[in-house]
Each structure stands twice: as structure tokens, then as C-alpha cells.
Design a protein around this motif. Structure first.
Motif, PDB file in Angstrom:
ATOM      1  N   CYS A  95      75.087  79.219 -24.811  1.00  0.00           N
ATOM      2  CA  CYS A  95      76.306  80.008 -24.669  1.00  0.00           C
ATOM      3  C   CYS A  95      76.488  80.418 -23.205  1.00  0.00           C
ATOM      4  O   CYS A  95      75.563  80.940 -22.577  1.00  0.00           O
ATOM      5  CB  CYS A  95      76.207  81.255 -25.550  1.00  0.00           C
ATOM      6  N   LYS A 145      77.916  82.895 -22.132  1.00  0.00           N
ATOM      7  CA  LYS A 145      77.968  84.362 -22.019  1.00  0.00           C
ATOM      8  C   LYS A 145      76.582  84.995 -22.118  1.00  0.00           C
ATOM      9  O   LYS A 145      76.465  86.224 -22.175  1.00  0.00           O
ATOM     10  CB  LYS A 145      78.875  84.949 -23.114  1.00  0.00           C
ATOM     11  N   ILE A 146      75.558  84.184 -22.102  1.00  0.00           N
ATOM     12  CA  ILE A 146      74.193  84.697 -22.254  1.00  0.00           C
ATOM     13  C   ILE A 146      73.871  85.828 -21.279  1.00  0.00           C
ATOM     14  O   ILE A 146      73.257  86.823 -21.643  1.00  0.00           O
ATOM     15  CB  ILE A 146      73.188  83.527 -22.114  1.00  0.00           C
ATOM     16  N   CYS A 157      75.678  89.318 -22.395  1.00  0.00           N
ATOM     17  CA  CYS A 157      75.691  89.684 -23.819  1.00  0.00           C
ATOM     18  C   CYS A 157      74.502  90.582 -24.154  1.00  0.00           C
ATOM     19  O   CYS A 157      73.345  90.174 -24.021  1.00  0.00           O
ATOM     20  CB  CYS A 157      75.651  88.417 -24.667  1.00  0.00           C
ATOM     21  N   LEU A 198      73.436  91.479 -26.995  1.00  0.00           N
ATOM     22  CA  LEU A 198      72.606  90.965 -28.094  1.00  0.00           C
ATOM     23  C   LEU A 198      71.559  90.007 -27.545  1.00  0.00           C
ATOM     24  O   LEU A 198      70.380  90.139 -27.839  1.00  0.00           O
ATOM     25  CB  LEU A 198      73.475  90.272 -29.145  1.00  0.00           C
ATOM     26  N   PHE A 199      71.992  89.073 -26.712  1.00  0.00           N
ATOM     27  CA  PHE A 199      71.038  88.092 -26.190  1.00  0.00           C
ATOM     28  C   PHE A 199      69.973  88.751 -25.329  1.00  0.00           C
ATOM     29  O   PHE A 199      68.817  88.333 -25.302  1.00  0.00           O
ATOM     30  CB  PHE A 199      71.748  86.993 -25.394  1.00  0.00           C
ATOM     31  N   TYR A 210      73.304  80.695 -33.003  1.00  0.00           N
ATOM     32  CA  TYR A 210      74.495  80.708 -32.151  1.00  0.00           C
ATOM     33  C   TYR A 210      74.168  80.424 -30.679  1.00  0.00           C
ATOM     34  O   TYR A 210      74.615  79.418 -30.118  1.00  0.00           O
ATOM     35  CB  TYR A 210      75.216  82.062 -32.242  1.00  0.00           C
ATOM     36  N   CYS A 211      73.440  81.317 -30.054  1.00  0.00           N
ATOM     37  CA  CYS A 211      73.304  81.329 -28.588  1.00  0.00           C
ATOM     38  C   CYS A 211      72.727  80.034 -28.021  1.00  0.00           C
ATOM     39  O   CYS A 211      73.186  79.553 -26.980  1.00  0.00           O
ATOM     40  CB  CYS A 211      72.424  82.494 -28.146  1.00  0.00           C
ATOM     41  N   TRP A 235      77.917  78.485 -30.530  1.00  0.00           N
ATOM     42  CA  TRP A 235      78.257  79.751 -29.878  1.00  0.00           C
ATOM     43  C   TRP A 235      79.767  79.945 -29.751  1.00  0.00           C
ATOM     44  O   TRP A 235      80.257  81.061 -29.674  1.00  0.00           O
ATOM     45  CB  TRP A 235      77.581  79.867 -28.510  1.00  0.00           C
ATOM     46  N   CYS A 294      80.962  82.218 -32.328  1.00  0.00           N
ATOM     47  CA  CYS A 294      80.381  83.562 -32.359  1.00  0.00           C
ATOM     48  C   CYS A 294      81.468  84.599 -32.078  1.00  0.00           C
ATOM     49  O   CYS A 294      82.217  84.482 -31.106  1.00  0.00           O
ATOM     50  CB  CYS A 294      79.283  83.655 -31.292  1.00  0.00           C
ATOM     51  N   ARG A 343      81.130  87.602 -31.040  1.00  0.00           N
ATOM     52  CA  ARG A 343      80.889  88.278 -29.766  1.00  0.00           C
ATOM     53  C   ARG A 343      81.419  87.428 -28.609  1.00  0.00           C
ATOM     54  O   ARG A 343      82.002  87.954 -27.668  1.00  0.00           O
ATOM     55  CB  ARG A 343      79.385  88.557 -29.594  1.00  0.00           C
ATOM     56  N   PHE A 344      81.209  86.128 -28.671  1.00  0.00           N
ATOM     57  CA  PHE A 344      81.718  85.228 -27.647  1.00  0.00           C
ATOM     58  C   PHE A 344      83.240  85.343 -27.551  1.00  0.00           C
ATOM     59  O   PHE A 344      83.808  85.421 -26.459  1.00  0.00           O
ATOM     60  CB  PHE A 344      81.305  83.789 -27.974  1.00  0.00           C
ATOM     61  N   ILE A 355      84.196  88.733 -25.928  1.00  0.00           N
ATOM     62  CA  ILE A 355      83.904  88.731 -24.481  1.00  0.00           C
ATOM     63  C   ILE A 355      84.958  87.907 -23.745  1.00  0.00           C
ATOM     64  O   ILE A 355      85.449  88.303 -22.684  1.00  0.00           O
ATOM     65  CB  ILE A 355      82.488  88.182 -24.201  1.00  0.00           C
ATOM     66  N   PRO A 404      77.474  88.364 -34.223  1.00  0.00           N
ATOM     67  CA  PRO A 404      78.035  87.014 -34.094  1.00  0.00           C
ATOM     68  C   PRO A 404      78.773  86.521 -35.333  1.00  0.00           C
ATOM     69  O   PRO A 404      79.747  85.784 -35.234  1.00  0.00           O
ATOM     70  CB  PRO A 404      76.797  86.147 -33.828  1.00  0.00           C
TER      71      PRO A 404
END
Ligand code: SF4
Length: 81
Positions: free
Chosen positions: A5, A7-8, A11, A13-14, A32-33, A40, A43, A45-46, A49, A61
Motif C-alpha cells: 500500500c 499509504k504505509i 497509516c 494502523l500499519f 490488505y497492506c 489495499w 481498504c 482506510r486507504f 486517506i 480496513p
């Protein structure tokens, strides 16, 4: 497309900053990630963002909330005029 992803780095969460069980976090990361099939992009969250630049911590996610429902739950700072 990248297999991780994009956005790692932004994020919570990650980065392990959310208070969720460790096994759930690992499952989200694997599903996901870091998924080879670019899962991802599905997701939640993705998506958030991408839309507003960050994702509130209550969004997971696999959230079934719509973007509109998520936006309405975010407390925007009040501006004094
Ligand atoms: S939780 Fe979603 S937005 Fe965050 S790094 Fe994983 S796939 Fe990307």
C-alpha cells in the motif's frame, strides 16, 4: 502497481498506533497492506486517506461505513468568526 500500500508511511494502523488486538493488526496487514493482489486499494482506510489526507483511528480496513458516514463522525474543529 506497487504490491505494498502506498499509504504505509502515513497509516496509524500499519504503524501499530491503534489499540487493536495484535492478531487483528497482523491479519489486516497481510490481507490488505502487503497483499500481492493490491487488495489495499479496497481498504476503507486507504480510500479515506486518499480523500482527506488522513484516516481517523476508528476506521478499520474492512469497515462497512460509507465515506459520508465516516466524514459525519469526524469532529471538525469549530472556527470562531
Ligand atoms: S490499513 Fe489500509 S491504508 Fe493503512 S497501510 Fe494498510 S492498506 Fe494501506
Amino acid at each position: 502497481m506497487s504490491q505494498q500500500c502506498p499509504k504505509i508511511g502515513s497509516c496509524n494502523l500499519f504503524e501499530g498506533k491503534l489499540e487493536i488486538p495484535e492478531d487483528s493488526m497482523i491479519r489486516y496487514k497481510c490481507f490488505y497492506c502487503l497483499c500481492e493482489n493490491t487488495r489495499w486499494s479496497n481498504c476503507k482506510r486507504f480510500m479515506v486517506i486518499n480523500e482527506i489526507g488522513y484516516c481517523p483511528d476508528f476506521v478499520m480496513p474492512n469497515s462497512l461505513l460509507s465515506s459520508e458516514q465516516i466524514m459525519s463522525r469526524i469532529r471538525w474543529p469549530k472556527v470562531s468568526l
